[in-house]
Design an enzyme around this catalytic site. Structure first.
Site, PDB file in Angstrom:
ATOM      1  N   ASP A  34      -2.712 -19.681  -8.769  1.00 13.56           N
ATOM      2  CA  ASP A  34      -1.444 -19.665  -9.493  1.00 13.56           C
ATOM      3  C   ASP A  34      -1.146 -21.039 -10.085  1.00 13.56           C
ATOM      4  OD1 ASP A  34      -1.381 -17.137  -8.564  1.00 13.56           O
ATOM      5  OD2 ASP A  34       0.515 -17.312  -7.457  1.00 13.56           O
ATOM      6  N   ALA A  35      -1.477 -22.086  -9.309  1.00 12.40           N
ATOM      7  CA  ALA A  35      -1.177 -23.452  -9.764  1.00 12.40           C
ATOM      8  C   ALA A  35      -1.983 -23.780 -11.024  1.00 12.40           C
ATOM      9  CB  ALA A  35      -1.489 -24.456  -8.666  1.00 12.40           C
ATOM     10  N   ASP A  38      -0.381 -21.975 -13.884  1.00  7.74           N
ATOM     11  CA  ASP A  38       0.842 -22.669 -14.306  1.00  7.74           C
ATOM     12  C   ASP A  38       0.519 -23.904 -15.136  1.00  7.74           C
ATOM     13  OD1 ASP A  38       2.328 -20.799 -13.038  1.00  7.74           O
ATOM     14  OD2 ASP A  38       2.724 -22.005 -11.240  1.00  7.74           O
ATOM     15  N   LEU A  84       6.669  17.636 -16.910  1.00  8.47           N
ATOM     16  CA  LEU A  84       5.543  18.429 -16.422  1.00  8.47           C
ATOM     17  C   LEU A  84       6.039  19.578 -15.573  1.00  8.47           C
ATOM     18  CD1 LEU A  84       3.232  15.527 -15.180  1.00  8.47           C
ATOM     19  CD2 LEU A  84       2.789  17.012 -17.133  1.00  8.47           C
ATOM     20  N   LYS A 116       0.315  10.734  -9.566  1.00 10.28           N
ATOM     21  CA  LYS A 116       1.621  10.844 -10.209  1.00 10.28           C
ATOM     22  C   LYS A 116       2.473   9.675  -9.725  1.00 10.28           C
ATOM     23  CE  LYS A 116       5.283  14.123 -11.251  1.00 10.28           C
ATOM     24  NZ  LYS A 116       6.260  13.082 -11.411  1.00 10.28           N
ATOM     25  N   ARG A 142      12.292   6.887 -21.850  1.00 15.26           N
ATOM     26  CA  ARG A 142      12.177   8.306 -22.155  1.00 15.26           C
ATOM     27  C   ARG A 142      13.498   8.863 -22.681  1.00 15.26           C
ATOM     28  NH1 ARG A 142      13.032  13.215 -19.682  1.00 15.26           N
ATOM     29  NH2 ARG A 142      11.587  14.827 -20.350  1.00 15.26           N
ATOM     30  N   LYS A 300      -4.690  17.117 -15.752  1.00 18.74           N
ATOM     31  CA  LYS A 300      -4.595  17.317 -17.195  1.00 18.74           C
ATOM     32  C   LYS A 300      -5.901  17.901 -17.708  1.00 18.74           C
ATOM     33  CE  LYS A 300      -1.662  13.264 -17.533  1.00 18.74           C
ATOM     34  NZ  LYS A 300      -1.552  11.839 -17.853  1.00 18.74           N
TER      35      LYS A 300
END
Ligand code: IVH
Length: 682
Positions: A34-35, A38, A84, A116, A142, A300
Site C-alpha cells: 500500500d505504501a 501511495d 429475475l 447471486k 436500477r 443464465k
C-alpha cells in the site's frame, strides 16, 4: 522538466497506477505494498499540481471529483433493467430447465451459473474517449427499472470500475467505443462492519445489512464519503446498442474480464440440473467464507440466439432464473402481536419478536398472514418460535418451538373485533381469510392509499414517505390522494423537518407525477387485483380512464389477462361514487389520465411480408392471419416491394433473395414486436 517530458512521465505513472489498481481491486493480487502505491499516487499528484493543464478526468487522481451533489438526476435506461424469476427448490429448477428446452426447440441449451450477489444493480455507460479509448460517462442505479438515478460521481470512486479502457482492450474484446456494462455493487462484510462502527460513533443508526449499506453509500451526496466505503463492482452484463452482447453469457463474462472489470470468479458452464445443483451446493459451502453476501445462484442460458427465442415475461427474462438459497432460521420469543390496517382495510397481524440475527440481518418482526394462521399455529404471546428468512425479504414464523429450554407462552391472543385505528367493528366475509375494516373514512386506509400512490412503482413521488404522510394527515391537509395536487409550499414548510428547499422538492415531485401516465394512475387508484401489467394493458387498450370507466365487463375481458375476477373488481370500483369523484378530482388537478392507444387494425397498413422457414411458436398460417388482422399483406415471393422477410428455422432461398435485395429480415420476435406496434429488435 519540459511540459512534454512531464506529459510523458504523467502518462507513464497513470498507466502504472491503473495496472496496480487492477491488480489490487479487480484481481485481488497486488504486486506492491500500500505504501508503494501511495508513493506512486503522490508523485502523480505532485506532477499534476505543477502542470494543471495536463489533468484529465480519467486520471486515477480524479476518482473523487466534484462537489457534494444537491440530489440525483433521473435518467432513462437504454433498455429496462429487469429482475429475475425465482426458484426455491430442485423441482422448480427442473421445471424451468424443462420449459427452457421446450421453448428453445432445436436451438442449443447450455447455461452459465453465477453467484447471486446481494447488492444493488447499476448500469455503467462508456463513451468514446481520446485515442480510440472508451471512457466511463455515467453510472445509473436500477431505480424502478425504467429510470434510474445518475450516481456517476459516486460510481467513479469505486476502484474496480475502470474510468478508461484503452483501444487495445476494446479490440481484444471486439467492442466499439460505446457500450454499457451492468452488474452489482456490493459492500464486503468487513467494510460493512467498519461502516457501522463509524456510524455508531457518529450517533447514526446502523445499517441492517451490507446491501442497504451499499445502497446508502451509492446514494450518498458527498462523493468523498463514498470513496472510503470499500464498495466493489462485479460486472455481469454487456450491452452494445441497447442489445445484450451477441456472443452469449460466457463470452460476455470473458469479454468483461478482458476489459479490466472484476467478474466474479465463481462461475461455471453447466448443462444439466445435476450440474446446476452441484454448483449450488458448492456455492452454499463457500458462502460463509466469501467475504461478501450472496443469496443464491443465477442461471443464465448461454447462447444469444436461444436467449432471444426464449424472450421475456413482463418483468424478467425467460432465459434466466435465480435459485434462492433455502431459508436461514433462528429461534426467538414472540413478545406481542401487532395489527396493521392496509389500504383495502385488511387487518394484518405482525409478530413482534425479541431481535434475533438471521442470515445476516436483525429480525424483530415477522408476518403472521391472518387470523387463521395464528389459530392454526396455536400461537400464544410469550411463545418461542422458529423464524425463517427464505427467498423473501419478509421473515416468517415457521413454527412454535416447545422443549425444556423453551416453555410455552401463557397469554392467549384474540384477534380484535374492532379496527385498531378507527374503532369500527371489523367484518369477515364468507370464504375470505381476512378481517376487514369497512369504514370508508378509516384514517389508516387513507394513509396506506397515499403511501401506495406515492410509491416507486406507482406515481413515484420521492419524499412522500411515512413521516411526511403522517404529518399531512395529522394536520388535515389531505383527505384524498387528489388533495396532494393542491398542497402549497406554505403548508409544507409548516411541517416538521421540512425546510423551504425540501418543500419545493416535494412539490416538484408531485407536479412531475402528473405525467406518470395512465397505467401508473390506474395503479394509483388501488383497484383490487389490478397490478402493473394489467394496468399497462388496460391503458393501451382503452387509451383513457373515461373509456375504462364506461367499458362493459365483456369489453374489459377482451384485454389479455383480464378475466371475470378482475373485470368484476374494476366494475365494483367504478360503481362507487367516491371513486368516480376521486377520478374526476385527479383529472381536474391535471393528472394525465390518457395513453397512446394501441393501434388495432391499421398499424401494418402498406407493409408487405414474406414468410419463410418454420417459426418457433406459430404456424405460417397463424402469422399470416395476424399480419392481415392489422392491415398488412403477405406475399409468396421476395421482391423490391417486400417490406420485411420473416425468417424461421431452415429458411431457404427467400432468405438469400432478401439479403441480395437488402430487405430487412426479422424473426418471430421481431414480427411480434411489429404486431404490437413496436420497432422490431434486430
Ligand atoms: S442478472 C435481467 N446476475 O439480482 C437480468 N443479477 O433478482 C437480471 N443479481 O436485479 C440480472 N447477482 O441486482 C444477475 N450474477 C447476477 C446477479 C444478479 C445479483 C441481482 C440483480 C438483479 C437481482 C434480480
Amino acid at each position: 522538466m519540459t511540459e512534454r517530458d512531464a506529459a510523458k512521465k504523467i502518462e507513464k505513472l497513470r498507466n502504472e497506477i491503473r495496472r496496480h489498481e487492477h491488480l489490487y481491486y479487480v484481481l485481488d493480487a497486488p504486486e506492491i505494498s500500500d505504501a508503494e502505491y501511495d508513493a506512486l499516487m503522490n508523485e502523480l499528484k505532485k506532477l499534476e499540481a505543477a502542470n494543471p493543464a495536463l489533468v484529465t478526468p480519467d486520471s486515477p487522481t480524479q476518482r473523487v471529483g466534484g462537489k457534494p451533489a444537491e440530489g440525483f438526476k433521473k435518467a432513462q435506461h437504454s433498455r429496462p433493467m429487469l429482475s429475475l424469476d425465482n426458484a426455491y427448490s430442485q423441482e422448480e429448477l427442473a421445471d424451468w430447465d424443462r420449459r427452457v428446452h421446450e421453448l428453445a426447440g432445436n436451438l442449443p441449451v447450455e447455461y452459465t451459473a453465477e453467484l447471486k450477489l446481494d447488492g444493488l444493480s447499476v448500469a455503467l455507460l462508456y463513451q468514446p474517449g481520446p485515442n480510440g479509448s472508451a471512457q466511463l460517462s455515467s453510472g445509473l442505479t436500477r431505480g424502478d427499472g425504467q429510470t434510474g438515478e445518475d450516481v456517476t460521481t459516486n460510481i467513479r470512486t469505486i476502484r474496480s470500475v475502470p474510468l478508461t479502457i484503452p483501444v487495445e482492450k476494446l479490440k481484444k474484446a471486439k467492442l466499439p467505443q460505446e457500450f454499457e456494462v451492468r452488474g452489482e455493487v456490493v459492500m464486503p462484510e468487513k467494510a460493512f462492519l467498519r461502516t457501522n462502527e463509524q456510524r455508531e460513533q457518529e450517533g447514526l443508526a446502523a445499517f441492517v445489512n451490507p446491501r442497504n449499506s451499499a445502497a446508502g453509500a451509492v446514494r450518498t451526496l458527498d462523493p468523498s464519503l463514498v470513496a472510503n466505503r470499500g464498495l466493489v463492482f462485479f460486472a455481469y452484463f454487456l450491452l452494445v446498442d441497447g442489445e445484450y452482447f451477441a456472443a452469449g453469457q460466457t463470452a460476455t463474462l470473458d469479454a468483461l474480464t478482458a476489459l479490466g472489470f472484476r467478474v466474479n470468479p465463481h462461475r461455471e458452464r453447466v448443462r444439466t440440473v445435476e450440474e446446476m445443483l452441484k454448483f449450488i451446493n458448492d456455492a452454499e459451502t463457500r458462502r460463509a467464507s466469501l467475504g461478501y453476501e450472496i443469496d443464491g445462484v443465477v442461471l443464465k442460458v448461454n447462447g444469444h440466439a436461444t436467449q432471444q427465442r426464449l424472450g421475456y415475461t413482463g418483468r424478467a427474462p425467460r432465459w434466466a432464473i435465480a435459485y434462492k438459497f433455502t431459508a436461514q432460521a433462528a429461534i426467538s420469543k414472540l413478545e406481542d402481536i401487532m395489527i396493521t390496517v392496509g389500504r383495502s382495510g385488511k387487518l394484518t397481524p405482525t409478530a413482534m419478536l425479541t431481535p434475533v440475527f438471521v442470515g445476516g440481518v436483525t429480525v424483530s418482526r415477522a408476518t403472521l398472514h391472518n387470523a387463521d394462521f395464528i389459530e392454526r399455529m396455536g400461537l400464544k404471546i410469550g411463545d418461542w418460535v422458529r423464524v425463517e428468512r427464505g427467498g423473501d425479504v419478509i421473515p416468517k414464523v415457521a413454527e412454535v418451538v416447545h422443549d425444556a429450554e423453551h416453555p410455552r407462552g401463557t397469554h392467549k391472543f384474540s384477534f380484535p373485533a374492532n379496527c385498531p385505528e378507527c374503532g369500527n367493528a371489523v367484518v369477515r366475509e364468507e370464504g375470505e381469510a381476512d378481517w376487514r375494516c369497512v369504514n370508508a373514512d378509516c384514517p389508516a386506509k387513507l394513509r396506506e392509499s397515499l403511501l401506495h400512490f406515492a410509491s416507486r412503482g406507482v406515481m413515484n413521488i420521492e419524499g412522500l414517505g411515512e413521516a411526511a404522510v403522517a404529518q399531512l394527515l395529522e394536520r388535515g391537509l389531505v383527505k384524498s390522494v387528489a388533495d396532494l395536487y393542491s398542497l402549497s409550499e406554505e403548508q409544507l414548510v409548516g411541517l416538521e423537518r421540512f425546510a423551504e428547499k425540501s418543500a419545493r422538492t416535494l412539490l416538484n415531485e408531485i407536479e412531475r407525477s402528473k405525467k406518470a401516465g395512465l397505467a401508473r394512475a390506474i395503479m394509483g387508484l388501488g383497484i383490487r387485483f389490478v397490478g402493473e401489467r394489467t394496468a399497462e394493458l388496460l391503458a393501451q387498450e382503452f387509451g383513457s380512464i373515461d373509456a375504462i370507466m364506461s367499458a362493459s365487463r365483456e369489453e374489459l375481458e377482451r384485454v389479455e389477462e383480464v378475466g371475470p375476477r378482475i373485470s368484476e373488481a374494476i366494475e365494483d370500483f367504478f360503481a362507487r361514487p367516491a371513486n368516480r369523484t376521486l377520478v374526476q378530482a385527479l383529472k381536474d388537478a391535471g393528472v394525465n389520465m390518457t395513453a397512446q392507444k394501441k393501434q388495432r387494425t391499421t398499424q401494418l397498413e402498406g407493409l408487405t411480408f414474406v414468410l419463410t422457414g418454420t417459426l418457433p411458436n406459430m404456424t405460417r398460417e397463424e402469422a399470416k392471419e395476424k399480419i392481415e388482422a392489422v392491415g398488412g399483406k403477405t406475399a409468396g415471393s421476395v421482391s423490391k416491394k417486400t417490406s420485411y422477410v420473416v425468417a424461421g428455422e431452415e429458411a431457404g432461398s427467400k432468405l438469400d433473395k432478401a439479403r441480395e435485395l437488402k430487405i430487412p429480415v426479422i424473426d418471430e420476435d421481431g414480427l411480434k414486436a411489429l404486431l404490437q406496434g413496436k420497432a422490431p429488435s434486430k
